[in-house]
Structures are given as C-alpha cells and as structure tokens.
Design a protein around this motif. Structure first.
Motif, PDB file in Angstrom:
ATOM      1  N   SER A  99      -1.884  -2.051  -7.004  1.00 38.92           N
ATOM      2  CA  SER A  99      -1.565  -3.240  -6.186  1.00 38.92           C
ATOM      3  C   SER A  99      -0.394  -3.966  -6.553  1.00 38.92           C
ATOM      4  N   THR A 108      -1.886   7.153  -5.791  1.00 40.82           N
ATOM      5  CA  THR A 108      -2.909   6.002  -5.703  1.00 40.82           C
ATOM      6  C   THR A 108      -4.299   6.441  -4.661  1.00 40.82           C
ATOM      7  N   ASN A 113      -5.709   5.336  -2.226  1.00 43.14           N
ATOM      8  CA  ASN A 113      -6.408   5.097  -1.028  1.00 43.14           C
ATOM      9  C   ASN A 113      -5.399   5.659  -0.061  1.00 43.14           C
ATOM     10  N   ARG A 115      -4.153  -7.267   6.115  1.00 41.15           N
ATOM     11  CA  ARG A 115      -5.008  -6.062   6.103  1.00 41.15           C
ATOM     12  C   ARG A 115      -5.050  -5.909   7.825  1.00 41.15           C
ATOM     13  N   ILE A 169       0.630  -1.695  -0.061  1.00 33.43           N
ATOM     14  CA  ILE A 169       0.102  -0.087  -0.042  1.00 33.43           C
ATOM     15  C   ILE A 169       0.631   1.362  -0.231  1.00 33.43           C
TER      16      ILE A 169
END
Length: 165
Positions: free
Chosen positions: A69, A127, A129, A80, A59
């Motif tokens: 990823s 990303t 995220n 996770r 990540i």
C-alpha cells in the motif's frame, strides 16, 4: 514485451489517466462550500469521493500489483469503504492535498501498469486482501470502474447543490 500485452498495458494506462483526469477536474471545479456538502440522509461528499478514489486505486491497482500500500498515513481510516465521513467533520485533508495525492498516485499507477507482464496481468493479485480467483487485470479494471462510478456520485452531488434555492 509481446504486442498484445503492450496494447493491454497501454490501454489500461490510458484509461487510468483519463479517469483520474476527470476525478481531479470534478474536485477542482467545485467551490469550497461544495466540497463537504452532503444532502440530508447521506454522509458522503465530494472530498470523500475523491479521496475514496485514491483509496480504491491503492488497493485494487498499486497494492494488488506490488503487494504494498502507498496510502498516506490516516487515509485508510478516512476514505475506506464503509467509513462514516459525517463523523470526521472538520478533519479532512484540503482540496490541494487531495489533488496532489491524486496526481502523484496516477503517475505511480501508470508506472506500475507499464511494468506489468502477461504473467502479471493474468496471474493473481500480490496482496492477501483480495481473492485470487480473478487475475490482476480484473482488479485493475474493477478499480478504474469504481473510480468512474464515484465521478458520477460527485457530479450528482454538484448538480444537487447547484439546484438548491
């Protein structure tokens, strides 16, 4: 590549290799019985911490730098943040598979870092995220620090197990 950027890239790559070497050493110095042990009240074990290091670096380094990823199928769910390792009893990849993934990933991390420019390091992660308030360099260092912290957890679990009567 300007010398200052080259030094940063070299330092990040060297830190990544040193930290990952220690994670693999802790994992491989544990006995088979120690891999999945956790003390009462905790659900994380050595194998989870090692796999979580792979997840974190995917990540915060690989995905943040490349936008993609590279986790093996099913590893996001197993390793996770916030997952429940105790509920996955018996459904873990083995030590050899985790070690192989960690070794393969560190080669990729070093390669990704070596290709970063000043603009990459000081720019936002690639990303969606991660918040882009911090530059990519911040997220890579954060990932390295997180893996180093998990080594402390692994070391503590080994000490606790080996001190049991």
């Amino acid at each position: 590549m300007p010398i200052e950027v080259e030094k940063q890239v070299d330092a990040l790559g060297a830190m990544a290799e040193a930290i990952r070497t220690r994670t693999i050493k802790l994992l491989n110095n544990a006995t088979d019985d120690e891999l999945l042990w956790s003390p009462p009240g905790l659900s994380n074990h050595l194998l989870w911490h090692a796999g979580h290091s792979l997840w974190v670096q995917d990540i915060l380094c690989i995905e943040a730098a490349t936008g993609q990823s590279e986790l093996p199928a099913g590893w996001h769910e197993a390793f996770r943040m916030g997952c429940d390792p105790a509920s996955r009893t018996g459904r873990w990849p083995g030590r050899n598979e985790v070690t192989e993934q960690l070794e393969r990933q560190i080669e990729r991390i070093v390669s990704v870092i070596a290709g970063l420019s000043h603009e990459d390091l000081t720019g936002p992660p690639r990303t969606l995220n991660l918040p882009d308030a911090e530059p990519l360099r911040y997220w890579i260092i954060h990932g390295l620090q997180d893996e180093a912290n998990h080594q402390g957890e692994m070391h503590l679990l080994l000490k606790m197990q080996r001190a049991r009567p």
